[in-house]
Motif scaffolding. Structure first.
Motif, PDB file in Angstrom:
ATOM      1  N   GLU B 682      -1.538 -36.939  16.533  1.00  0.00           N
ATOM      2  CA  GLU B 682      -1.689 -35.511  16.862  1.00  0.00           C
ATOM      3  C   GLU B 682      -2.705 -35.302  17.976  1.00  0.00           C
ATOM      4  O   GLU B 682      -2.497 -34.501  18.886  1.00  0.00           O
ATOM      5  CB  GLU B 682      -2.169 -34.733  15.632  1.00  0.00           C
ATOM      6  CG  GLU B 682      -1.053 -34.100  14.840  1.00  0.00           C
ATOM      7  CD  GLU B 682      -1.616 -33.244  13.713  1.00  0.00           C
ATOM      8  OE1 GLU B 682      -2.481 -32.391  13.973  1.00  0.00           O
ATOM      9  OE2 GLU B 682      -1.197 -33.465  12.563  1.00  0.00           O
ATOM     10  N   GLY B 683      -3.805 -36.029  17.881  1.00  0.00           N
ATOM     11  CA  GLY B 683      -4.845 -35.901  18.905  1.00  0.00           C
ATOM     12  C   GLY B 683      -4.333 -36.286  20.282  1.00  0.00           C
ATOM     13  O   GLY B 683      -4.612 -35.619  21.277  1.00  0.00           O
ATOM     14  N   GLN B 684      -3.564 -37.386  20.327  1.00  0.00           N
ATOM     15  CA  GLN B 684      -2.997 -37.811  21.606  1.00  0.00           C
ATOM     16  C   GLN B 684      -2.050 -36.744  22.156  1.00  0.00           C
ATOM     17  O   GLN B 684      -2.044 -36.463  23.354  1.00  0.00           O
ATOM     18  CB  GLN B 684      -2.232 -39.130  21.441  1.00  0.00           C
ATOM     19  CG  GLN B 684      -3.129 -40.355  21.282  1.00  0.00           C
ATOM     20  CD  GLN B 684      -3.885 -40.691  22.553  1.00  0.00           C
ATOM     21  OE1 GLN B 684      -3.345 -40.603  23.647  1.00  0.00           O
ATOM     22  NE2 GLN B 684      -5.148 -41.044  22.424  1.00  0.00           N
ATOM     23  N   VAL B 685      -1.256 -36.157  21.274  1.00  0.00           N
ATOM     24  CA  VAL B 685      -0.303 -35.141  21.722  1.00  0.00           C
ATOM     25  C   VAL B 685      -1.057 -33.909  22.242  1.00  0.00           C
ATOM     26  O   VAL B 685      -0.772 -33.408  23.331  1.00  0.00           O
ATOM     27  CB  VAL B 685       0.673 -34.755  20.590  1.00  0.00           C
ATOM     28  CG1 VAL B 685       1.520 -33.554  20.977  1.00  0.00           C
ATOM     29  CG2 VAL B 685       1.574 -35.946  20.259  1.00  0.00           C
ATOM     30  N   HIS B 686      -2.045 -33.436  21.479  1.00  0.00           N
ATOM     31  CA  HIS B 686      -2.801 -32.250  21.918  1.00  0.00           C
ATOM     32  C   HIS B 686      -3.386 -32.450  23.322  1.00  0.00           C
ATOM     33  O   HIS B 686      -3.258 -31.592  24.193  1.00  0.00           O
ATOM     34  CB  HIS B 686      -3.986 -31.982  20.986  1.00  0.00           C
ATOM     35  CG  HIS B 686      -3.595 -31.593  19.593  1.00  0.00           C
ATOM     36  ND1 HIS B 686      -4.400 -31.842  18.509  1.00  0.00           N
ATOM     37  CD2 HIS B 686      -2.502 -30.977  19.110  1.00  0.00           C
ATOM     38  CE1 HIS B 686      -3.808 -31.394  17.410  1.00  0.00           C
ATOM     39  NE2 HIS B 686      -2.659 -30.861  17.752  1.00  0.00           N
ATOM     40  N   GLY B 687      -4.058 -33.583  23.486  1.00  0.00           N
ATOM     41  CA  GLY B 687      -4.727 -33.829  24.767  1.00  0.00           C
ATOM     42  C   GLY B 687      -3.732 -33.951  25.901  1.00  0.00           C
ATOM     43  O   GLY B 687      -3.960 -33.442  27.002  1.00  0.00           O
ATOM     44  N   GLY B 688      -2.625 -34.626  25.619  1.00  0.00           N
ATOM     45  CA  GLY B 688      -1.582 -34.765  26.638  1.00  0.00           C
ATOM     46  C   GLY B 688      -0.994 -33.424  27.012  1.00  0.00           C
ATOM     47  O   GLY B 688      -0.796 -33.121  28.188  1.00  0.00           O
ATOM     48  N   LEU B 689      -0.741 -32.612  26.001  1.00  0.00           N
ATOM     49  CA  LEU B 689      -0.185 -31.280  26.275  1.00  0.00           C
ATOM     50  C   LEU B 689      -1.065 -30.530  27.261  1.00  0.00           C
ATOM     51  O   LEU B 689      -0.588 -29.962  28.244  1.00  0.00           O
ATOM     52  CB  LEU B 689      -0.083 -30.461  24.975  1.00  0.00           C
ATOM     53  CG  LEU B 689       0.986 -30.861  23.970  1.00  0.00           C
ATOM     54  CD1 LEU B 689       0.925 -29.940  22.755  1.00  0.00           C
ATOM     55  CD2 LEU B 689       2.373 -30.803  24.597  1.00  0.00           C
ATOM     56  N   VAL B 690      -2.369 -30.519  26.985  1.00  0.00           N
ATOM     57  CA  VAL B 690      -3.251 -29.709  27.837  1.00  0.00           C
ATOM     58  C   VAL B 690      -3.314 -30.273  29.253  1.00  0.00           C
ATOM     59  O   VAL B 690      -3.358 -29.512  30.225  1.00  0.00           O
ATOM     60  CB  VAL B 690      -4.646 -29.570  27.198  1.00  0.00           C
ATOM     61  CG1 VAL B 690      -5.644 -28.987  28.186  1.00  0.00           C
ATOM     62  CG2 VAL B 690      -4.561 -28.669  25.964  1.00  0.00           C
ATOM     63  N   GLN B 691      -3.239 -31.593  29.379  1.00  0.00           N
ATOM     64  CA  GLN B 691      -3.232 -32.136  30.743  1.00  0.00           C
ATOM     65  C   GLN B 691      -1.958 -31.748  31.491  1.00  0.00           C
ATOM     66  O   GLN B 691      -1.998 -31.428  32.675  1.00  0.00           O
ATOM     67  CB  GLN B 691      -3.409 -33.655  30.722  1.00  0.00           C
ATOM     68  CG  GLN B 691      -4.882 -34.016  30.856  1.00  0.00           C
ATOM     69  CD  GLN B 691      -5.146 -35.489  30.781  1.00  0.00           C
ATOM     70  OE1 GLN B 691      -4.681 -36.173  29.881  1.00  0.00           O
ATOM     71  NE2 GLN B 691      -5.901 -36.001  31.708  1.00  0.00           N
ATOM     72  N   GLY B 692      -0.841 -31.758  30.777  1.00  0.00           N
ATOM     73  CA  GLY B 692       0.413 -31.358  31.408  1.00  0.00           C
ATOM     74  C   GLY B 692       0.445 -29.866  31.711  1.00  0.00           C
ATOM     75  O   GLY B 692       0.931 -29.442  32.762  1.00  0.00           O
ATOM     76  N   ILE B 693      -0.069 -29.090  30.789  1.00  0.00           N
ATOM     77  CA  ILE B 693      -0.135 -27.642  30.986  1.00  0.00           C
ATOM     78  C   ILE B 693      -1.046 -27.327  32.162  1.00  0.00           C
ATOM     79  O   ILE B 693      -0.773 -26.429  32.966  1.00  0.00           O
ATOM     80  CB  ILE B 693      -0.628 -26.947  29.696  1.00  0.00           C
ATOM     81  CG1 ILE B 693       0.416 -27.098  28.575  1.00  0.00           C
ATOM     82  CG2 ILE B 693      -0.943 -25.468  29.944  1.00  0.00           C
ATOM     83  CD1 ILE B 693      -0.117 -26.773  27.186  1.00  0.00           C
ATOM     84  N   ALA B 694      -2.122 -28.110  32.283  1.00  0.00           N
ATOM     85  CA  ALA B 694      -3.063 -27.894  33.382  1.00  0.00           C
ATOM     86  C   ALA B 694      -2.396 -28.121  34.731  1.00  0.00           C
ATOM     87  O   ALA B 694      -2.690 -27.427  35.701  1.00  0.00           O
ATOM     88  CB  ALA B 694      -4.275 -28.812  33.225  1.00  0.00           C
ATOM     89  N   GLN B 695      -1.474 -29.098  34.799  1.00  0.00           N
ATOM     90  CA  GLN B 695      -0.742 -29.286  36.060  1.00  0.00           C
ATOM     91  C   GLN B 695       0.123 -28.062  36.339  1.00  0.00           C
ATOM     92  O   GLN B 695       0.215 -27.603  37.479  1.00  0.00           O
ATOM     93  CB  GLN B 695       0.138 -30.530  36.022  1.00  0.00           C
ATOM     94  CG  GLN B 695       1.022 -30.608  37.275  1.00  0.00           C
ATOM     95  CD  GLN B 695       1.782 -31.905  37.448  1.00  0.00           C
ATOM     96  OE1 GLN B 695       1.931 -32.667  36.502  1.00  0.00           O
ATOM     97  NE2 GLN B 695       2.261 -32.150  38.655  1.00  0.00           N
TER      98      GLN B 695
END
Lengths: 168, 830
Positions: B682-695
């Motif tokens: 879950e932690g990996q997914v959350h962090g990845g989401l925000v990096q992708g959303i940030a792009q």
């Protein structure tokens, strides 16, 4: 060089510092308090957040000489007698850290948020942590951790102040 | 003890809290910058302020006489010993690349390139003296724009004669994996649908939280380098190759490393310079970059123009996809710079059954910071393109975006499936992930709300974005890397050491920097060997301890490194069986192992693992031919990639009057195979989401027309904060991978790959009735507002005139005395 007296994590120090020395560099390089870290040079990231007389400050944005006569609590001074601070425990419980680099500052700021408002809403937590950047967690679990610490009650916010107080 | 009572039946799959946390939450950390050694000197870099220039002279005299300065090194001083930084992935035989000296000698090709180094007693003294180094430059015209670079009118490296580094093609007709794409497009032009789009993948900066830092100690027999890296083994090999030092004389340690995201998958000029300075002075040296230096000179990511042609029949069945990329290398090729776009070549067809496909990529040099791996590395770019295109196709056909995907995706019963790009997807279930995501998202309810808002011309419109992504993880089968002309292999190594006191040491060649390998590797060993989770110690990131390894990137650690660990543990058991048989006076063939016990089949006679370990350690009574050790190791070369997938759904609210976008809801259901630890996943997914959303919404490395990075601090390079983001709904479906014993697929990059198109699709979906079909990333309020304005919609016109009734022409511009009046007016609008 300027002479300063600072209490850090309950221990009194007397040192000569260059007037330009930032508090974070004094903590890290002179005192070896490397638990507090530097993440940027524009006071945006909050990785260096400590408490100065019980209130959070970005220690890259405070000169060591400004801490003269004051008390500093760092991440290293939070746990008492091997017992984690409730906020530290909440970060562990909720997986609110990955690489852990922002964590010391994030925990210090989270405690400050609860000191201001022991029962914040999710939005208040998010706004309260706005000055601390994390690249790993997407903040989701950090917010959860602060909520857990808040739900545990008054001890979460107060004991950092007590740490500083205990040193007097 | 509650810890024992709480013990899960199996460790694998349990939401174990992380072992790593204790030191990280108490400040008991070992970041590279924390290291202090006796006599240690400090470095400061002098960097070029110009994007493109010739160095005509460097005066170091003032710096050399500055207090506490031991040496100032220029490119001229070290040109015969510094070699050139390495590129490990020449993607074509005729790939062109300039020599990349660690310290520029007579030519600088990007602003931020190092031209001199000061060695001083303190970091402050070094930085003071760096200010005194006087460099004379003759400015040259820089080439900054990718499309301009393609014209070769201005050259980033005049000595190279061109900006083109390489051209790389995959063609399904040529490869025999599909038909000719041009025919498919021609046919679609005649009697089908052709979607032609050009998308921009903006330049991003990995922006790990720990700035890079390196310490080099030249004292002692081996040179020791501590460095904030994802790839200590690479750093060791390339230090040897670049500087001509025997590899056996080099020890590289990655201590606690504060994030990487691909940004620390590099062998850097700063690492070379630290070695040069340490050997020059004979003293340990340290260099820690400032955040500004990090943003300026650490490698960037993405930066492509994507020209795309999708051919389909009238009912929306895709018949072909053609991709033409321009990819910005920046000024130099890093370790895998040139291969990053190529990693995307196999992913543009995504989860779909395309009969024809062609991928063309031109790698170009510009006078900007070098690019290289950034979370997802080639795959986010591909996923973005195809997931945007599928939405365009849905709009063209006039069906729901999920419907068009279902029409084209690989059905559950069709696995394993060999794609038009030649990859064999081992397992997956796109139907299940999508059904679950739909349900969690309330897709139908939100579609109804969207229609209602459209009907009443609500100034705040709702858009729903879909991304049904897949990716290739587990880098990588060495034979495939060889075929792609990559210099190294893709195997991974593990050692299991059975200590006499019953504890277990695990050595992994992966190099975690926040992922939680210490926890998960302990879970795997606890289950495999029947030892307590707490008794497993995981060692990594030191080439003298973990002597074999290929480090951590590309969501490879678990699927490759975890498999090596499983194999090593199996070997421990096999090695232990004859020992146990001897102790139990039984035949080896009758020994079986489970739950930490060696038992004689059909009896209750048994020996615990710890007893067998001790007997092997004491070795007082070993039969002939048995070695007195149970330790074992394994090196695993993956048989294939793994292919995680998932369905991501995003709801964005778009204020058509201001261009402000805000995220309302984000749901993702990822299929990453078997899950070792759901907390970490879950932690990996959350962090990845925000990096992708940030792009999608916030981040971009911006250069001015002189080639100066203007987003060169955290003031301007806008990482998302807690206040910008929302809490996510995440779930999983499970289709175990068949390519490794753990059934794992990898999760490190999933969120980052999937989320970017989901967000942009949502923003575009909100505005599509206005005739908008693209907004360039990041979708800032300004860009959204301009798109609305140029679309000439009713809503945009409403922003003028009476939209702000409190502001009267000629009257002082101030807030109304009664704020409730404007609040109620706002309320009436909605």
């Amino acid at each position: 060089m300027t002479r300063i007296n600072v209490t850090v994590d309950g221990v009194g120090y007397e040192d000569e510092v260059e007037p330009r020395t930032l508090l974070v560099h004094y903590l890290r390089e002179t005192l070896g308090k490397t638990g507090t870290v530097v993440g940027c040079d524009t006071s945006n990231c909050g990785a260096c957040t400590v408490h100065l007389d019980g209130r959070s400050v970005k220690s890259c944005n405070v000169l060591a000489v400004q801490a003269d006569g004051h008390e500093v609590t760092t991440i290293e001074g939070l746990a008492q007698d091997g017992e984690l601070h409730p906020m530290q425990r909440a970060f562990h419980d909720c997986h609110a850290l990955q690489c852990g680099y922002c964590t010391p500052g994030m925990i210090m700021q989270a405690i400050d948020v609860l000191n201001d408002n022991p029962h914040p809403s999710e939005e208040q937590i998010r706004v309260g942590l706005e000055g601390n950047l994390c690249r790993c967690t997407g903040y989701h679990n950090i917010v959860k951790a602060v909520q857990q610490a808040a739900d545990e009650g008054s001890t979460a916010g107060a004991s950092a102040g007590a740490t500083a107080g205990g040193a007097q | 003890m509650t810890a024992v009572e709480d013990r899960p039946k199996t460790e694998i799959g349990a939401a174990r809290k992380r072992k790593e946390d204790q030191r990280l939450i108490t400040g008991r950390t070992k970041w590279t910058d924390n290291i202090q050694l006796p006599g240690m000197r400090h470095l400061a870099m002098v960097r070029s302020p110009f994007a493109h220039a010739t160095i005509t002279g460097i005066d170091t005299s003032a710096a050399k006489s500055s207090p506490g300065v031991l040496a100032v090194l220029t490119g001229e001083d070290v040109k015969d010993i510094q070699g050139g930084m390495a590129n490990a992935w020449p993607i074509t035989e005729d790939q062109k690349a300039p020599v990349h000296p660690a310290i520029a000698v007579d030519h600088v090709a990007f602003a931020g390139e190092i031209v001199a180094v000061v060695v001083a007693r303190s970091a402050a003294a070094a930085r003071d003296a760096a200010e005194l180094v006087d460099v004379d430059y003759d400015e040259l015209p820089p080439v900054l724009d990718l499309k301009e670079a393609a014209k070769d009118a201005v050259l980033a490296h005049p000595s190279l004669g061109t900006n083109k580094s390489a051209f790389w093609q995959f063609d399904s007709a040529g490869a025999g994996t599909g038909g000719p794409v041009d025919e498919a497009i021609e046919k679609a032009r005649a009697d089908g649908i052709v979607i032609e789009r050009e998308y921009r993948q903006q330049r991003l900066i990995p922006a790990f939280m720990e700035p890079r830092s390196v310490v080099c100690d030249p004292t002692g027999e081996q040179l020791t380098i501590w460095t904030a890296t994802q790839v200590p083994h690479f750093v060791r090999i390339f230090t040897a190759l670049v500087l001509g030092i025997p590899e056996s004389k080099i020890r590289v340690i990655a201590p606690d490393v504060g994030g990487g995201f691909g940004g620390k998958l590099q062998h850097t000029p700063e690492e070379v310079i630290a070695v040069l300075a340490a050997r020059h002075t004979g003293k340990p040296v340290k260099y820690t970059e400032t955040r500004s230096e990090s943003l300026l000179s650490g490698h960037h990511g993405r930066d492509q123009w994507q020209k795309l042609t999708l051919a389909a029949t009238k009912d929306g069945t895709v018949t072909g996809l053609k991709v033409d990329l321009l990819a910005d290398m920046g000024a130099y090729l890093g370790l895998v710079t040139s291969g990053i776009p190529v990693l995307g070549a196999f992913m543009f067809n995504a989860i779909y059954k395309f009969p024809a496909y062609q991928f063309n990529c031109t790698n170009l040099f510009t006078n900007k910071t070098w690019t290289d791996a950034y979370r997802g590395a080639g795959r986010p770019e591909a996923t973005y393109a195809i997931e945007r295109l599928m939405d365009e196709l849905a709009a063209e056909v006039g069906v729901d975006p999920l419907e068009i995907r279902e029409k084209n995706w690989i059905k559950h019963e069709e696995f394993p499936f060999t794609t038009v790009a030649g990859m064999t997807y081992d397992s997956g279930n796109y139907e299940a992930a999508t059904a679950r995501a739909r349900e969690l998202f309330d897709y139908d309810g939100l579609r109804r709300e969207q229609q209602e808002r459209r009907d009443r011309k609500d100034p705040v419109q709702l858009g729903l974005g879909v991304s049904t992504f897949t990716e290739m993880c587990g880098l990588a089968p060495s034979r495939v890397l060889g075929a792609l002309r990559y210099a190294a292999g893709g195997w991974e190594h593990a050692t299991v050491r059975m200590l006499p006191t019953g504890k277990v040491e695990v050595v992994t060649g992966t190099s975690p920097h926040g992922q939680g390998h210490e926890t998960v590797w302990s879970q795997i060993i606890a289950d495999k060997l029947g030892v307590p989770f707490e008794d497993v110690e995981v060692l990594h990131g030191d080439t003298q301890i973990a002597n074999r390894g290929l480090d951590t990137y590309g969501s490879r650690s678990l699927v490759v490194g975890g498999q090596a660990l499983v194999m090593a543990a199996d070997r421990v058991i096999e090695k232990a069986k004859p020992h146990a048989a001897h102790l139990l006076e039984a035949s080896v063939d009758d020994i079986e192992f489970s739950g930490g016990q060696f038992k004689v089949k059909g009896t209750d006679k048994g020996k615990a693992m710890a007893e067998v370990v001790w007997a092997a350690f004491s070795s007082h009574d070993l039969p002939e031919g048995l070695e007195p050790t149970l330790d074992a190791d394994a090196t695993y070369d993956p048989v294939d990639f793994s292919f995680p997938h998932g369905t991501h759904l995003c709801a964005m609210e778009v204020d058509t009057e201001t261009g402000q976008v805000s995220m309302r809801k984000y749901v993702c259901v990822d299929d990453i195979g078997n899950i070792m630890n759901p907390l970490i996943v879950e932690g990996q997914v959350h962090g990845g989401l925000v990096q992708g959303i940030a792009q999608a919404l916030w981040e971009e490395a911006v250069y001015d027309d002189q080639g100066t990075l203007v987003s060169g601090s955290f003031v301007d390079y806008t990482l998302p904060t807690a206040a910008d983001t929302i809490s996510f709904v995440t779930d999983n479906t499970v289709s175990p991978s068949t390519t490794n014993d753990l059934g794992a697929k990898g999760v490190g990059e999933a969120g980052c790959i999937a989320s970017t198109p989901a967000v942009v699709n949502a923003v575009v979906d909100a505005l599509r009735p206005m005739g908008i079909n693209d907004i360039q990333m990041p979708c800032t309020p300004e860009r959204v507002w301009k798109a609305i304005r140029s679309a000439g919609s009713d809503q945009a016109d409403a922003t003028t005139g009476d939209a702000q009734p409190h502001f009267d022409a000629g009257a002082p511009n101030q807030a109304p005395p009664d704020p409730s009046s404007s609040a109620s007016a706002e309320g009436a609008d909605q």
